[in-house]
Design an enzyme around this catalytic site. Structure first.
Site, PDB file in Angstrom:
ATOM      1  N   MET A 268       0.851  -1.189   0.000  1.00 41.09           N
ATOM      2  CA  MET A 268       0.000   0.000   0.000  1.00 41.09           C
ATOM      3  C   MET A 268       0.890   1.242   0.000  1.00 41.09           C
ATOM      4  O   MET A 268       0.455   2.330   0.390  1.00 41.09           O
ATOM      5  CB  MET A 268      -0.929   0.006   1.225  1.00 41.09           C
ATOM      6  CG  MET A 268      -1.867  -1.197   1.246  1.00 41.09           C
ATOM      7  SD  MET A 268      -3.374  -0.919   2.203  1.00 41.09           S
ATOM      8  CE  MET A 268      -2.704  -0.638   3.827  1.00 41.09           C
ATOM      9  N   GLY A 269       2.146   1.084  -0.421  1.00 39.46           N
ATOM     10  CA  GLY A 269       3.061   2.227  -0.447  1.00 39.46           C
ATOM     11  C   GLY A 269       3.567   2.553   0.945  1.00 39.46           C
ATOM     12  O   GLY A 269       3.583   1.686   1.819  1.00 39.46           O
ATOM     13  N   ALA A 270       4.010   3.827   1.128  1.00 38.45           N
ATOM     14  CA  ALA A 270       4.653   4.243   2.390  1.00 38.45           C
ATOM     15  C   ALA A 270       5.755   3.239   2.724  1.00 38.45           C
ATOM     16  O   ALA A 270       5.808   2.659   3.817  1.00 38.45           O
ATOM     17  CB  ALA A 270       3.628   4.357   3.517  1.00 38.45           C
TER      18      ALA A 270
ATOM     19  N   GLN B 194      -2.362 -12.043   8.289  1.00 39.45           N
ATOM     20  CA  GLN B 194      -2.647 -11.783   6.870  1.00 39.45           C
ATOM     21  C   GLN B 194      -1.955 -12.831   5.982  1.00 39.45           C
ATOM     22  O   GLN B 194      -2.553 -13.374   5.045  1.00 39.45           O
ATOM     23  CB  GLN B 194      -2.149 -10.387   6.503  1.00 39.45           C
ATOM     24  CG  GLN B 194      -2.113 -10.102   5.001  1.00 39.45           C
ATOM     25  CD  GLN B 194      -1.750  -8.653   4.709  1.00 39.45           C
ATOM     26  OE1 GLN B 194      -2.588  -7.788   4.816  1.00 39.45           O
ATOM     27  NE2 GLN B 194      -0.508  -8.395   4.328  1.00 39.45           N
TER      28      GLN B 194
ATOM     29  N   GLN C 233     -10.201  -2.446   3.184  1.00 40.99           N
ATOM     30  CA  GLN C 233      -9.629  -3.162   4.322  1.00 40.99           C
ATOM     31  C   GLN C 233      -9.491  -2.256   5.544  1.00 40.99           C
ATOM     32  O   GLN C 233      -8.967  -2.667   6.571  1.00 40.99           O
ATOM     33  CB  GLN C 233      -8.292  -3.810   3.963  1.00 40.99           C
ATOM     34  CG  GLN C 233      -7.133  -2.857   3.736  1.00 40.99           C
ATOM     35  CD  GLN C 233      -5.879  -3.594   3.287  1.00 40.99           C
ATOM     36  OE1 GLN C 233      -5.778  -4.042   2.141  1.00 40.99           O
ATOM     37  NE2 GLN C 233      -4.912  -3.741   4.172  1.00 40.99           N
TER      38      GLN C 233
ATOM     39  N   HIS D 255       9.363  -3.637   3.269  1.00 39.08           N
ATOM     40  CA  HIS D 255       8.940  -3.830   1.868  1.00 39.08           C
ATOM     41  C   HIS D 255      10.155  -4.136   0.984  1.00 39.08           C
ATOM     42  O   HIS D 255      10.095  -4.988   0.096  1.00 39.08           O
ATOM     43  CB  HIS D 255       8.270  -2.564   1.327  1.00 39.08           C
ATOM     44  CG  HIS D 255       7.014  -2.177   2.022  1.00 39.08           C
ATOM     45  ND1 HIS D 255       6.912  -1.072   2.813  1.00 39.08           N
ATOM     46  CD2 HIS D 255       5.785  -2.759   2.034  1.00 39.08           C
ATOM     47  CE1 HIS D 255       5.673  -0.960   3.283  1.00 39.08           C
ATOM     48  NE2 HIS D 255       4.973  -1.971   2.830  1.00 39.08           N
TER      49      HIS D 255
ATOM     50  N   ARG E   2       2.896   2.656   9.646  1.00 38.42           N
ATOM     51  CA  ARG E   2       2.200   3.431  10.680  1.00 38.42           C
ATOM     52  C   ARG E   2       3.151   3.991  11.743  1.00 38.42           C
ATOM     53  O   ARG E   2       2.745   4.829  12.537  1.00 38.42           O
ATOM     54  CB  ARG E   2       1.101   2.591  11.326  1.00 38.42           C
ATOM     55  CG  ARG E   2      -0.039   2.302  10.350  1.00 38.42           C
ATOM     56  CD  ARG E   2      -1.249   1.669  11.015  1.00 38.42           C
ATOM     57  NE  ARG E   2      -2.406   1.694  10.145  1.00 38.42           N
ATOM     58  CZ  ARG E   2      -2.815   0.660   9.390  1.00 38.42           C
ATOM     59  NH1 ARG E   2      -2.144  -0.477   9.397  1.00 38.42           N
ATOM     60  NH2 ARG E   2      -3.886   0.783   8.616  1.00 38.42           N
TER      61      ARG E   2
ATOM     62  N   HIS F 208       9.075   0.983   3.442  1.00 35.91           N
ATOM     63  CA  HIS F 208      10.148   0.970   4.439  1.00 35.91           C
ATOM     64  C   HIS F 208      10.993  -0.288   4.186  1.00 35.91           C
ATOM     65  O   HIS F 208      10.718  -1.050   3.236  1.00 35.91           O
ATOM     66  CB  HIS F 208       9.566   1.003   5.854  1.00 35.91           C
ATOM     67  CG  HIS F 208       8.503  -0.038   6.099  1.00 35.91           C
ATOM     68  ND1 HIS F 208       8.775  -1.378   6.149  1.00 35.91           N
ATOM     69  CD2 HIS F 208       7.159   0.086   6.263  1.00 35.91           C
ATOM     70  CE1 HIS F 208       7.658  -2.050   6.370  1.00 35.91           C
ATOM     71  NE2 HIS F 208       6.656  -1.179   6.417  1.00 35.91           N
TER      72      HIS F 208
ATOM     73  N   ASP G 282       2.731  -8.910   9.350  1.00 37.73           N
ATOM     74  CA  ASP G 282       1.280  -9.139   9.296  1.00 37.73           C
ATOM     75  C   ASP G 282       1.058 -10.645   9.162  1.00 37.73           C
ATOM     76  O   ASP G 282       0.620 -11.141   8.125  1.00 37.73           O
ATOM     77  CB  ASP G 282       0.670  -8.376   8.116  1.00 37.73           C
ATOM     78  CG  ASP G 282       0.841  -6.879   8.277  1.00 37.73           C
ATOM     79  OD1 ASP G 282       0.380  -6.338   9.284  1.00 37.73           O
ATOM     80  OD2 ASP G 282       1.472  -6.245   7.405  1.00 37.73           O
TER      81      ASP G 282
HETATM   82  O1  PAF Z   1       0.041  -5.673   3.750  1.00 41.31           O
HETATM   83  C1  PAF Z   1      -0.413  -4.767   3.038  1.00 41.31           C
HETATM   84  O2  PAF Z   1       0.248  -3.770   2.766  1.00 41.31           O
HETATM   85  C2  PAF Z   1      -1.830  -4.895   2.482  1.00 41.31           C
HETATM   86  O3  PAF Z   1      -2.674  -5.508   3.399  1.00 41.31           O
HETATM   87  C3  PAF Z   1      -1.876  -5.593   1.111  1.00 41.31           C
HETATM   88  C4  PAF Z   1      -1.412  -7.040   1.216  1.00 41.31           C
HETATM   89  C5  PAF Z   1      -1.017  -4.848   0.107  1.00 41.31           C
HETATM   90  C6  PAF Z   1      -3.319  -5.612   0.596  1.00 41.31           C
HETATM   91  O4  PAF Z   1      -3.823  -4.332   0.458  1.00 41.31           O
END
Ligand code: PAF
Length: 261
Positions: free
Chosen positions: A9-11, A132, A40, A16, A166, A13, A129
């Protein structure tokens, strides 16, 4: 050619970037998606204030070897009248699933669309996460999607705070308190490995976070690393999960119970 997808979702760090580097090692073509997924986020959550800086993110992707950045407009993902929700049951009925109703439906729905649009062979998700990751793994397995889901370790600041978009919300005082989340989980992991009783350690973890300065605790739990069911007795395959608030910022983290070095 093996196609790797890093959904974001960008931002961006270092967490990523570690996913991009892992994908780089294993795939011939790297796609990174950049889409702040409205569905979400709950009604009172931070969708509007979520940090957005596409130019910076594009630069980071480019410098780290991403071949294609997929940054769809909202109506490409959710055309007018869009009415499909992808739901994974059970795994989503605990931890963040209880505290953020509908959150994982939003994640699995958008990830399904990203998979369809990008057609990856491998998809990379951070263990920060963790729930997730497990939910996406189950979705892929049970829908027979020909995609290898790869989970990569949490990347931490020097003081143990898990990297998160965040973290930028934290003021100086909150930033000083935040590493207590990891420290407390680690202390509990050590105590459990020495035979401490599970339930009392979760209570202690909860109290220790409040004492450290967190404003409220969503959960401090020890669960099975696969089913995410709350654990009854200690075994090394367990994981410690915590979610706690510093003012308006919700931080989450997790640690394998045997990850105590
Ligand atoms: O982990 C995230 O950044 C988001 O939940 C994802 C997997 C890109 C889905 O929007």
């Amino acid at each position: 050619m093996v196609i790797g997808l890093v959904p974001t979702m960008g931002a961006l760090h270092a967490g990523h970037i570690s996913l991009v580097h892992r994908a780089r090692k294993e795939c011939g073509l790297i796609i990174a998606s950049l889409f702040v997924n409205p569905i979400q986020f709950g009604a009172n959550e931070d969708f509007d204030s979520y940090p957005r800086d596409q130019e910076r993110d594009f630069g980071i992707f480019e410098r780290n070897g991403v071949d294609i950045v997929y940054a769809p407009a909202i109506d490409v993902i959710y055309p007018d009248g869009f009415g499909v929700t992808v739901t994974v049951s059970k795994l989503t009925e605990c931890l963040c699933g209880t505290k953020r109703p509908g959150h994982f439906d939003g994640v699995t729905t958008v990830v399904s669309k990203l998979f369809e649009h990008c057609q990856p062979d491998c998809a990379y998700f951070g263990e920060k996460d963790y729930q997730q990751l497990k939910v996406v793994e189950q979705m892929v397995n049970e829908l027979d999607l020909p995609i290898r889901v790869v989970g990569a370790p949490v990347i931490r600041e020097r003081d143990g705070l898990a990297m998160s978009s965040r973290n930028t919300y934290l003021n100086e005082t909150e930033r000083r308190i935040a590493p207590a989340l990891f420290r407390t989980m680690r202390t509990v992991a050590i105590r459990l490995s020495r035979g401490a009783e599970l339930e009392s350690q979760c209570e202690w973890g909860n109290d220790a976070l409040l004492a450290a300065g967190f404003d409220r605790i969503d959960y401090f739990e020890v669960c099975d690393g696969q089913t995410l069911e709350r654990a009854r007795g200690y075994r090394p395959s367990l994981r410690i999960f915590a979610a706690a608030w510093l003012r308006e910022t919700r931080l989450i983290d997790n640690l394998a119970a045997d990850e105590i070095d």
